[in-house]
Structure formats: structure tokens, C-alpha cells
Design a protein around this motif. Structure first.
Motif, PDB file in Angstrom:
ATOM      1  N   ARG A 227      70.799 -99.693  23.352  1.00 28.03           N
ATOM      2  CA  ARG A 227      69.477 -99.453  22.764  1.00 28.03           C
ATOM      3  C   ARG A 227      68.973-100.662  21.982  1.00 28.03           C
ATOM      4  O   ARG A 227      67.817-101.073  22.110  1.00 28.03           O
ATOM      5  N   ARG A 228      69.878-101.252  21.187  1.00 30.74           N
ATOM      6  CA  ARG A 228      69.486-102.375  20.340  1.00 30.74           C
ATOM      7  C   ARG A 228      69.070-103.600  21.165  1.00 30.74           C
ATOM      8  O   ARG A 228      68.057-104.246  20.869  1.00 30.74           O
ATOM      9  N   VAL A 229      69.839-103.883  22.219  1.00 30.63           N
ATOM     10  CA  VAL A 229      69.512-105.039  23.057  1.00 30.63           C
ATOM     11  C   VAL A 229      68.180-104.836  23.753  1.00 30.63           C
ATOM     12  O   VAL A 229      67.352-105.756  23.825  1.00 30.63           O
ATOM     13  N   ARG A 230      67.925-103.631  24.249  1.00 38.75           N
ATOM     14  CA  ARG A 230      66.636-103.369  24.905  1.00 38.75           C
ATOM     15  C   ARG A 230      65.484-103.458  23.911  1.00 38.75           C
ATOM     16  O   ARG A 230      64.414-103.999  24.218  1.00 38.75           O
ATOM     17  N   GLU A 231      65.711-102.935  22.736  1.00 38.39           N
ATOM     18  CA  GLU A 231      64.670-102.978  21.709  1.00 38.39           C
ATOM     19  C   GLU A 231      64.346-104.417  21.321  1.00 38.39           C
ATOM     20  O   GLU A 231      63.173-104.801  21.212  1.00 38.39           O
ATOM     21  N   GLU A 232      65.387-105.239  21.125  1.00 34.95           N
ATOM     22  CA  GLU A 232      65.182-106.637  20.751  1.00 34.95           C
ATOM     23  C   GLU A 232      64.494-107.419  21.861  1.00 34.95           C
ATOM     24  O   GLU A 232      63.769-108.387  21.595  1.00 34.95           O
ATOM     25  N   ALA A 233      64.706-107.012  23.113  1.00 36.73           N
ATOM     26  CA  ALA A 233      64.069-107.685  24.243  1.00 36.73           C
ATOM     27  C   ALA A 233      62.673-107.144  24.531  1.00 36.73           C
ATOM     28  O   ALA A 233      61.993-107.641  25.436  1.00 36.73           O
ATOM     29  N   GLY A 234      62.249-106.126  23.781  1.00 38.90           N
ATOM     30  CA  GLY A 234      60.918-105.556  23.977  1.00 38.90           C
ATOM     31  C   GLY A 234      60.796-104.689  25.212  1.00 38.90           C
ATOM     32  O   GLY A 234      59.702-104.534  25.760  1.00 38.90           O
ATOM     33  N   ILE A 235      61.908-104.095  25.649  1.00 34.48           N
ATOM     34  CA  ILE A 235      61.899-103.231  26.836  1.00 34.48           C
ATOM     35  C   ILE A 235      61.693-101.788  26.387  1.00 34.48           C
ATOM     36  O   ILE A 235      62.544-101.203  25.719  1.00 34.48           O
ATOM     37  N   ALA A 236      60.561-101.236  26.751  1.00 35.29           N
ATOM     38  CA  ALA A 236      60.211 -99.892  26.279  1.00 35.29           C
ATOM     39  C   ALA A 236      60.562 -98.800  27.282  1.00 35.29           C
ATOM     40  O   ALA A 236      60.618 -97.621  26.925  1.00 35.29           O
ATOM     41  N   GLU A 237      60.807 -99.159  28.545  1.00 32.93           N
ATOM     42  CA  GLU A 237      61.067 -98.145  29.562  1.00 32.93           C
ATOM     43  C   GLU A 237      62.382 -97.414  29.277  1.00 32.93           C
ATOM     44  O   GLU A 237      63.315 -98.000  28.729  1.00 32.93           O
ATOM     45  N   PRO A 238      62.461 -96.143  29.636  1.00 36.91           N
ATOM     46  CA  PRO A 238      63.699 -95.377  29.420  1.00 36.91           C
ATOM     47  C   PRO A 238      64.868 -95.966  30.189  1.00 36.91           C
ATOM     48  O   PRO A 238      64.694 -96.581  31.238  1.00 36.91           O
TER      49      PRO A 238
END
Length: 262
Positions: A227-238
């Protein structure tokens, strides 16, 4: 993790089609295609999200006692089972896509998706058997980098364009048309593996993550990292977490709870 950021899909890695001694039961050694069909139909009726088939091209002598050499081809197996099921998704768990050129992989899995009416989930992983890579002329030591670019190339090759295009360090193609196109507008691509590199790859490049043998107590931390890596990369998709069930048992006509994450 917020509900919008994740979902959980329960599925089953099919017996019979892979027979590692880590999980194979005695009855599987004498089972065959008819048993696979019956199991797939039961999985379809029971409401599982997906059924899965594994991938190994060849198993060397040094690993054969533990892994066995029984590994059905996932494309052929899933296509066969697509014809006898109606709704369950079809997952490669996992395809070692770095062993093959992405255009070949795209041709096989796009056809599978079209034939199944859009039920494919393409699960991919880096692989771990050195001899497979050496026999097929792929650099085992660079398999992570190979997988990273292969995922990018597959995104292009399984996209909407009849003439996909990719220009990378390892693969370069354009001007080659491939039909049929997948039935899905977007083929879900799930990344398998629980190493730090695999979890990060799933976070940055995957639509889903397939844990590999994680004990339950380690999963929350790994999911939080995802979750943290996706959030930091700006990835909003589930991002879907693919949970493999434990051994299911039927007692007196009802299911005995045997569900876990593997």
C-alpha cells in the motif's frame, strides 16, 4: 488500507496439474484430465473467484525428488478448463514469462482470454530454477530485470492495439499485428512473490499481488508495504490480493472451513 485501495480474491491452485511433494496428496499421482475437469466444474459452481495453474518448462534432476516433473502447461490447461466452466476466472500462478518472448506470451494468453470470454488473469513471476533459464538462453542472474521489462512489453502487447509497440533494452517490436485481441479491455496482471523486490514489483507494476508462502503473521506488514509503495508512487487504482485457499474438505455435504492464505 482503505477499501478503495485493495480487494481480496479467494481462489484455488488446482491439484493434479502440479505435483510438488510440498503439497501433493496421494490420490493426485494417479489422477488425470477427467479429474481436473470435475474439480474445475466444482470450483466454478462453488463460487471461487479463480482457479490457477502453475508453470515450469522442465525440472532438473537435482530438484525432481522434491518438485516432481509433473507440471501441466498453464495455457493448455486453462484453455481446456475454460471450455468446461462458465464464470470462474483463469489464473496463471505463476507464468515465468521471462523464459519466453513477450510477443509469444501475448499471443498465447490473448487467445486464451478471447476463447474464455475474458476470464484471464495473467499471474507472472521471476522464476527460481536456474537450469530452465540456461536451457532457454535467458540470463538467470538478471531474471528480475528481465521480468520488469517483460511486464511492460506485455502491457503493450495485451492492450487494445492490433499492432502493439514496445521499445526497451531487451525487447523491441512494432508493426507486427496480433489478432485475436483479448476479450477484456484490460487484462489483469498479478505479480507473484514475497521477496522485497517482488512486493515492490507488484506494487508498482501489478493489478494484484500473489503472496508466495507467507505465514499469516507476516502478511499485514507486506500488505502495508504494498500500500505504501503504491501510495508514494501516486497509484490510485485498486490492487487485488490473491489468496490461495488451504485444503478444502467436504463433510456430510457441507464445506469444512479450510481456507487460508498461501
Amino acid at each position: 488500507m482503505s477499501p478503495a485501495a485493495q480487494s481480496l480474491a479467494y481462489g484455488i491452485q488446482l491439484p493434479v496439474q502440479s505435483q510438488s511433494t510440498l503439497y501433493t496428496e496421494d490420490w493426485e499421482t494417479s489422477a488425470g484430465p477427467a479429474d481436473l475437469v470435475e474439480i474445475a466444474r466444482a470450483v466454478d459452481r462453488a463460487g471461487f473467484d479463480y482457479l490457477a495453474s502453475c508453470d515450469h518448462v522442465g525440472v532438473p534432476h537435482r530438484l525432481a525428488a522434491a518438485m516432481s516433473t509433473v507440471w501441466y502447461d498453464p495455457v493448455a490447461t486453462l484453455a481446456h478448463l475454460a471450455a468446461v466452466t462458465e464464470r470462474v476466472r483463469l489464473l496463471s500462478h505463476v507464468a515465468v514469462v521471462g523464459l519466453r518472448h513477450p510477443l509469444l506470451t501475448a499471443k498465447q494468453y490473448a487467445t486464451l482470454d478471447r476463447l474464455s470470454g475474458g476470464r484471464l488473469i495473467l499471474g507472472v513471476g521471476a522464476g527460481h530454477v536456474r537450469e530452465e533459464f540456461e536451457a532457454l538462453g535467458v540470463d538467470f542472474e538478471r531474471r528480475g530485470a528481465v521480468l520488469d521489462e517483460t511486464i511492460d512489453a506485455l502491457r503493450a502487447a495485451l492492450g487494445p492495439e492490433e499492432f502493439p509497440e514496445h521499445h526497451g533494452k531487451l525487447f523491441d517490436f512494432e508493426g507486427l499485428g496480433q489478432r485475436p485481441r483479448p476479450a477484456q479491455d484490460h487484462v489483469p496482471l498479478w505479480v507473484g512473490g514475497s521477496s522485497p523486490a517482488a512486493v515492490r514489483r507488484a506494487a508498482l507494476k501489478g493489478d494484484g499481488w500473489l503472496p508466495q508462502g507467507d505465514p499469516r503473521d507476516r502478511l499485514p506488514a507486506r500488505i502495508e508495504k504494498l500500500r505504501r509503495v503504491r501510495e508514494e508512487a501516486g497509484i490510485a487504482e485498486p490492487c487485488t490480493i490473491g489468496a490461495i485457499t488451504g485444503q478444502p474438505f467436504v463433510i456430510d455435504g457441507g464445506w469444512l472451513a479450510g481456507v487460508g492464505i498461501a
